[in-house]
Design a protein around this motif. Structure first.
Motif, PDB file in Angstrom:
ATOM      1  N   VAL A   1     -54.118-104.577   1.288  1.00 19.57           N
ATOM      2  CA  VAL A   1     -53.723-105.461   0.203  1.00 19.57           C
ATOM      3  C   VAL A   1     -54.965-105.679  -0.644  1.00 19.57           C
ATOM      4  CG1 VAL A   1     -54.205-107.578   1.526  1.00 19.57           C
ATOM      5  CG2 VAL A   1     -52.649-107.656  -0.427  1.00 19.57           C
TER       6      VAL A   1
ATOM      7  N   TYR B   1     -61.595-110.881   1.341  1.00 16.80           N
ATOM      8  CA  TYR B   1     -61.083-109.601   1.834  1.00 16.80           C
ATOM      9  C   TYR B   1     -61.682-109.285   3.201  1.00 16.80           C
ATOM     10  CZ  TYR B   1     -59.801-104.650   1.910  1.00 16.80           C
ATOM     11  OH  TYR B   1     -59.279-103.429   2.265  1.00 16.80           O
TER      12      TYR B   1
ATOM     13  N   SER C   1     -56.827-107.953  -2.663  1.00 16.14           N
ATOM     14  CA  SER C   1     -56.879-109.381  -2.969  1.00 16.14           C
ATOM     15  C   SER C   1     -58.239-109.934  -2.580  1.00 16.14           C
ATOM     16  CB  SER C   1     -55.778-110.131  -2.204  1.00 16.14           C
ATOM     17  OG  SER C   1     -55.872-111.523  -2.433  1.00 16.14           O
TER      18      SER C   1
ATOM     19  N   SER D   1     -53.710-113.610   6.092  1.00 16.53           N
ATOM     20  CA  SER D   1     -52.295-113.591   6.451  1.00 16.53           C
ATOM     21  C   SER D   1     -51.775-112.155   6.551  1.00 16.53           C
ATOM     22  CB  SER D   1     -51.475-114.376   5.424  1.00 16.53           C
ATOM     23  OG  SER D   1     -50.100-114.279   5.699  1.00 16.53           O
ATOM     24  N   PHE D   2     -52.126-111.328   5.574  1.00 17.27           N
ATOM     25  CA  PHE D   2     -51.628-109.948   5.550  1.00 17.27           C
ATOM     26  C   PHE D   2     -52.210-109.133   6.697  1.00 17.27           C
ATOM     27  CE2 PHE D   2     -52.047-105.497   4.439  1.00 17.27           C
ATOM     28  CZ  PHE D   2     -50.761-105.169   4.036  1.00 17.27           C
TER      29      PHE D   2
ATOM     30  N   SER E   1     -58.358-113.265  -2.317  1.00 19.91           N
ATOM     31  CA  SER E   1     -57.927-114.527  -1.734  1.00 19.91           C
ATOM     32  C   SER E   1     -58.044-114.473  -0.217  1.00 19.91           C
ATOM     33  CB  SER E   1     -56.477-114.824  -2.132  1.00 19.91           C
ATOM     34  OG  SER E   1     -55.923-115.840  -1.311  1.00 19.91           O
TER      35      SER E   1
ATOM     36  N   ARG F   1     -56.800-116.577   2.003  1.00 19.12           N
ATOM     37  CA  ARG F   1     -55.514-116.865   2.629  1.00 19.12           C
ATOM     38  C   ARG F   1     -54.600-115.636   2.610  1.00 19.12           C
ATOM     39  NH1 ARG F   1     -52.229-122.104   0.766  1.00 19.12           N
ATOM     40  NH2 ARG F   1     -54.033-123.016   1.836  1.00 19.12           N
ATOM     41  N   THR F   2     -54.544-114.976   1.460  1.00 12.93           N
ATOM     42  CA  THR F   2     -53.694-113.793   1.347  1.00 12.93           C
ATOM     43  C   THR F   2     -54.155-112.682   2.274  1.00 12.93           C
ATOM     44  OG1 THR F   2     -53.127-114.293  -0.952  1.00 12.93           O
ATOM     45  CG2 THR F   2     -52.858-112.014  -0.235  1.00 12.93           C
TER      46      THR F   2
ATOM     47  N   THR G   1     -45.527-106.213   7.908  1.00 20.94           N
ATOM     48  CA  THR G   1     -45.735-107.649   7.717  1.00 20.94           C
ATOM     49  C   THR G   1     -44.570-108.474   8.239  1.00 20.94           C
ATOM     50  OG1 THR G   1     -44.800-107.637   5.477  1.00 20.94           O
ATOM     51  CG2 THR G   1     -47.169-107.220   5.695  1.00 20.94           C
TER      52      THR G   1
ATOM     53  N   GLY H   1     -60.116-111.168   5.933  1.00 24.58           N
ATOM     54  CA  GLY H   1     -58.864-110.541   6.333  1.00 24.58           C
ATOM     55  C   GLY H   1     -59.084-109.380   7.278  1.00 24.58           C
TER      56      GLY H   1
END
Length: 251
Positions: A61, A111, A63, A71-72, A65, A67-68, A40, A114
């Motif tokens: 990750v 998720y 999550s 980003s990850f 979220s 955004r999380t 990261t 992401g």
């Protein structure tokens, strides 16, 4: 024998993939924050990738979220793709999920958004990539019990899944490593699923009865159509025959 760097190699799936590859005679480098490699931020990444034939991305990750997750996954994949190109790596294998690229699914689930960002980052990179997409692993039923939890109550969306044994997922990723990169342009996608359709809430209830008797599962209908059946595999898919009930009985 090839040199394979497994990113996220200390996580549950990364460790399993590392064991399978080592058992097949590959020189495996386990790369994770615990070993001084942080995808990261890029810390230690170039050193880890030096001399690698293949890089396997098992980073994760947990999550919901958007955004999380974006980003990850997107940020790490961009750094890994660039690092792999600099190191002259010949092949990247990215562990992903079925239907990550489906617009409806990625809008409905953070998720999946992401994972879609992750796939897009590798597709934009210069290193040939295999997207090893699997359905939910049986072991994710444990995660379902913790995602939305109020005391002893676990709220689980009643999504239709075709889950797969985690050992099959690990072997599937190792198979993608050994198959090598596709000769055509763009990333190659492979899919793996289990043998039966199940309800996510029913899976969570079964795990709760067997391992967490104090937990009560409340089934919540999925609020968006894409989450009702959108996580089921489509098109060409390899099927592992092991069933969820048998995995649960294994303890």
């Amino acid at each position: 024998m090839s040199r394979v760097v497994v990113l996220g190699g200390t996580g549950a799936m990364g460790a399993a993939v590392s064991r399978v590859l080592a058992g097949r005679g590959h020189d495996v480098v386990v790369a994770a924050r615990a070993t001084g490699v942080d995808a990261t931020t890029g810390a230690g990444l170039d050193e880890a990738l030096a001399g690698a034939d293949t890089v396997v991305d098992c980073l994760n990750v947990v999550s919901i979220s958007r955004r999380t997750a974006v980003s990850f996954f997107g940020g790490a994949a961009t750094r890994v793709a660039s690092g792999a190109a600099r190191a002259g790596v010949g092949h990247v294998v990215c562990l992903s999920v079925v239907n990550a690229a489906d617009p409806g699914v990625r809008r409905a689930a953070g998720y999946y958004a992401g994972k879609a960002a992750q796939e897009e980052a590798y597709a934009a990179g210069a290193v040939p990539t295999t997207l090893a997409r699997t359905t939910a692993w049986f072991s994710l039923a444990e995660t379902f019990l913790e995602q939305i939890r109020v005391g002893p109550l676990a709220v689980v969306l009643g999504m239709r899944l075709q889950p797969v044994h985690p050992d099959a997922a690990a072997a599937f990723v190792a198979d993608a490593v050994e198959a090598g990169p596709a000769t055509s342009r763009g990333p190659q996608a492979r899919q793996l699923a289990g043998p039966e359709e199940l309800d996510a809430a029913a899976m969570a209830r079964a795990v709760a009865r067997a391992r967490h008797p104090g937990v009560r599962v409340v089934r919540l209908p999925p609020p968006m159509p894409a989450l009702r059946t959108g996580l089921l595999p489509r098109g060409d898919v390899e099927v592992d025959t092991r069933r969820f009930a048998d995995w649960l009985a294994e303890g």
